[in-house]
Design an enzyme around this catalytic site. Structure first.
Site, PDB file in Angstrom:
ATOM      1  N   LYS A  83     -26.776  73.999 -73.696  1.00  0.00           N
ATOM      2  CA  LYS A  83     -25.721  73.056 -74.100  1.00  0.00           C
ATOM      3  C   LYS A  83     -24.918  72.598 -72.876  1.00  0.00           C
ATOM      4  O   LYS A  83     -24.598  71.413 -72.747  1.00  0.00           O
ATOM      5  CB  LYS A  83     -24.817  73.703 -75.171  1.00  0.00           C
ATOM      6  CG  LYS A  83     -25.569  73.874 -76.493  1.00  0.00           C
ATOM      7  CD  LYS A  83     -24.864  74.733 -77.521  1.00  0.00           C
ATOM      8  CE  LYS A  83     -25.827  74.988 -78.684  1.00  0.00           C
ATOM      9  NZ  LYS A  83     -25.270  75.755 -79.786  1.00  0.00           N
ATOM     10  N   GLN A 127     -19.941  79.626 -81.268  1.00  0.00           N
ATOM     11  CA  GLN A 127     -21.371  79.921 -81.327  1.00  0.00           C
ATOM     12  C   GLN A 127     -21.599  81.125 -82.242  1.00  0.00           C
ATOM     13  O   GLN A 127     -21.001  82.184 -82.057  1.00  0.00           O
ATOM     14  CB  GLN A 127     -21.904  80.209 -79.908  1.00  0.00           C
ATOM     15  CG  GLN A 127     -23.394  80.487 -79.829  1.00  0.00           C
ATOM     16  CD  GLN A 127     -24.263  79.235 -79.946  1.00  0.00           C
ATOM     17  OE1 GLN A 127     -23.822  78.109 -79.657  1.00  0.00           O
ATOM     18  NE2 GLN A 127     -25.499  79.411 -80.368  1.00  0.00           N
ATOM     19  N   ASP A 152     -19.697  71.132 -84.885  1.00  0.00           N
ATOM     20  CA  ASP A 152     -20.807  71.860 -85.520  1.00  0.00           C
ATOM     21  C   ASP A 152     -20.898  71.531 -87.007  1.00  0.00           C
ATOM     22  O   ASP A 152     -21.872  71.906 -87.665  1.00  0.00           O
ATOM     23  CB  ASP A 152     -20.585  73.380 -85.361  1.00  0.00           C
ATOM     24  CG  ASP A 152     -21.578  74.008 -84.403  1.00  0.00           C
ATOM     25  OD1 ASP A 152     -22.510  73.302 -83.981  1.00  0.00           O
ATOM     26  OD2 ASP A 152     -21.422  75.206 -84.095  1.00  0.00           O
TER      27      ASP A 152
HETATM   28  N1  L37 Z   1     -24.476  74.205 -82.847  1.00  0.00           N
HETATM   29  N2  L37 Z   1     -26.054  75.819 -82.845  1.00  0.00           N
HETATM   30  C1  L37 Z   1     -24.800  75.480 -83.058  1.00  0.00           C
HETATM   31  N3  L37 Z   1     -23.873  76.357 -83.453  1.00  0.00           N
HETATM   32  C2  L37 Z   1     -24.211  77.626 -83.680  1.00  0.00           C
HETATM   33  O1  L37 Z   1     -23.290  78.471 -84.104  1.00  0.00           O
HETATM   34  N4  L37 Z   1     -25.894  79.324 -83.676  1.00  0.00           N
HETATM   35  C3  L37 Z   1     -25.520  78.043 -83.466  1.00  0.00           C
HETATM   36  C4  L37 Z   1     -26.414  77.091 -83.044  1.00  0.00           C
HETATM   37  N5  L37 Z   1     -27.703  77.434 -82.820  1.00  0.00           N
HETATM   38  C5  L37 Z   1     -28.316  77.107 -81.686  1.00  0.00           C
HETATM   39  O2  L37 Z   1     -27.712  76.716 -80.714  1.00  0.00           O
HETATM   40  N6  L37 Z   1     -29.640  77.208 -81.754  1.00  0.00           N
HETATM   41  C6  L37 Z   1     -30.533  76.822 -80.814  1.00  0.00           C
HETATM   42  C7  L37 Z   1     -31.802  77.299 -80.997  1.00  0.00           C
HETATM   43  C8  L37 Z   1     -32.796  76.944 -80.100  1.00  0.00           C
HETATM   44  C9  L37 Z   1     -32.494  76.135 -79.019  1.00  0.00           C
HETATM   45  C10 L37 Z   1     -31.235  75.645 -78.844  1.00  0.00           C
HETATM   46  C11 L37 Z   1     -30.237  75.999 -79.744  1.00  0.00           C
HETATM   47  C12 L37 Z   1     -33.542  75.753 -78.039  1.00  0.00           C
HETATM   48  O3  L37 Z   1     -33.341  74.882 -77.239  1.00  0.00           O
HETATM   49  N7  L37 Z   1     -34.687  76.388 -78.108  1.00  0.00           N
HETATM   50  C13 L37 Z   1     -35.779  76.108 -77.211  1.00  0.00           C
HETATM   51  C14 L37 Z   1     -36.294  77.376 -76.571  1.00  0.00           C
HETATM   52  C15 L37 Z   1     -36.557  78.502 -77.518  1.00  0.00           C
HETATM   53  C16 L37 Z   1     -36.713  79.861 -76.825  1.00  0.00           C
HETATM   54  O4  L37 Z   1     -37.475  79.931 -75.855  1.00  0.00           O
HETATM   55  O5  L37 Z   1     -36.094  80.848 -77.302  1.00  0.00           O
HETATM   56  C17 L37 Z   1     -36.881  75.372 -77.991  1.00  0.00           C
HETATM   57  O6  L37 Z   1     -37.649  74.659 -77.356  1.00  0.00           O
HETATM   58  O7  L37 Z   1     -36.935  75.512 -79.227  1.00  0.00           O
END
Ligand code: L37
Ligand code: NAP
Length: 327
Positions: A83, A127, A152
């Site tokens: 983020k 978060q 969010d």
């Molecule tokens: N806005 N998002 C918001 N608020 C929260 O309270 N928990 C939470 C949330 N969740 C969150 O940020 N999830 C999230 C999950 C996966 C990714 C980003 C945010 C992400 O970019 N994942 C990558 C890499 C996964 C890995 O290797 O673990 C992907 O390509 O999916």
């Protein structure tokens, strides 16, 4: 021996029949899904937002975001760093405040109240999950965020508006909003379609249901008590999965040609990786790929879109401040 041969012969015949049927239905196209890239779509969103942020700078407004973390979960650290990186790319000023896991609920609420008061911050997220040794009422904490800064979309006010279809007057939760954007990328219209959502959490399943409904799909939401999920999924033109169960949805559950969006992030053991694990979704990708029309990968699907939509909501919040100041 004969039984074995005839069984093999039967499956060859069935495969041939399926091929012929698919050739007829899809004008000779092989029934292999098109992959919808979250990485590419998120990049396009960030580029668009960067232009909007540059425009806002002439009015001397720089969108700003504060991410509040309680504790030090490894997965949250990773998501928050994505983020921060996306914010820097778009031109959003972002701050990460990490409170120790010994913090009390009152201290968390006081921190939120002070950010609510700070006019220089347009967006505030807490978060989840909270990683604390003390008891925390997650509802109380998420509802303490001012609805005007709740990028969010998890406060009751924003969730209530979304559930009533007031889509233009609320912040839409980032993961479902990202899923909608990915569905849009397919060119498949949602109106009139039958959609199935697996999961009913506040952050994924429930707002996904609402978004699909108010985009005029007919929606079935499945959860851990739903009987025969495969039957429901088999009727769906659009399937969004957020169950947190590794590779639960199998290809043979799906209606041929459906749009399949996989929110799941699960770590499973994999001896062939240096880390000893790998990330998989809630969908069994290899089998679903043979049957869906469109499919999101994991990683590189919904995850990057969640981050991009947080940037979008933050820019929206700053724009709202600008326009209300101009009125
Ligand atoms: N806005 N998002 C918001 N608020 C929260 O309270 N928990 C939470 C949330 N969740 C969150 O940020 N999830 C999230 C999950 C996966 C990714 C980003 C945010 C992400 O970019 N994942 C990558 C890499 C996964 C890995 O290797 O673990 C992907 O390509 O999916
Ligand atoms: P959650 O709070 O644990 O909710 C899971 C939901 O799935 C619940 O509604 C649960 O039903 C339902 N469920 C669980 N097992 C099921 C089963 N066997 N059959 C049918 N339904 C079942 O999880 P979440 O926060 O919504 O997250 C879901 C998944 O999305 C996780 O893998 C998470 O890591 C991922 N996620 C990804 C992103 C992203 O950006 N990609 C963001 C957030 C979450 P009940 O309500 O009956 O318990």
């Amino acid at each position: 021996m004969i039984a074995q041969w005839s069984c093999g012969g039967l499956s060859v015949m069935l495969a041939l029949l399926r091929h012929l049927t698919l050739s007829c239905c899809y004008g000779g196209r092989r029934s292999i899904a098109t992959i919808i890239s979250g990485n590419q779509t998120a990049k396009l969103v960030r580029e668009r937002l960067k232009k909007e942020v540059d425009k806002m700078k002439t009015s001397k407004v720089i969108p700003s975001l504060l991410v509040l973390q309680v504790g030090n979960r490894e997965d949250s650290n990773l998501y928050i760093s994505s983020k921060m990186k996306a914010a820097a790319e778009v031109g959003i000023e972002a701050a990460h405040v990490r409170l120790p896991n010994t913090v009390t609920q009152d201290e968390v609420l006081r921190t939120i109240a002070s950010v609510n008061e700070d006019a220089s911050v347009h967006g505030l997220i807490v978060q989840l999950p909270l990683d604390s040794v003390n008891r925390m009422d997650v509802e109380l904490v998420t509802n303490a965020v001012s609805p005007l800064k709740d990028v969010d979309g998890l406060s009751c006010i924003n969730a209530g508006k979304l559930s009533r279809g007031d889509l233009n007057y609320c912040y839409i939760p980032c993961t479902p909003n990202g899923c909608m954007e990915l569905i849009r990328q397919t060119g498949v219209s949602v109106a009139g379609k039958h959609a199935v959502v697996i999961g009913r959490s506040k952050i994924v399943g429930a707002p996904m249901h609402d978004l699909l409904l108010w985009n005029h799909a007919t929606v079935t939401t499945c959860h851990s008590k739903t009987h025969d999920i495969a039957k429901h999924v088999g009727r769906a033109d659009i399937v969004v999965v957020g169950a947190g169960r590794a590779e639960m949805v199998q290809g043979d559950w799906l209606k041929e040609g459906c749009v399949l969006i996989d929110c799941g992030i699960n770590h499973v053991a994999d001896g062939s990786k240096p880390s000893g694990k790998r990330v998989v979704g809630d969908v069994h990708f290899a089998s679903a790929y043979q049957r869906a029309g469109f499919i999101t990968p994991v990683p590189g699907g919904v995850g990057p879109m969640t981050v991009a939509m947080l940037m979008q909501n933050t820019v929206l919040s700053a724009q709202r401040v600008l326009t209300s100041a101009a009125v």
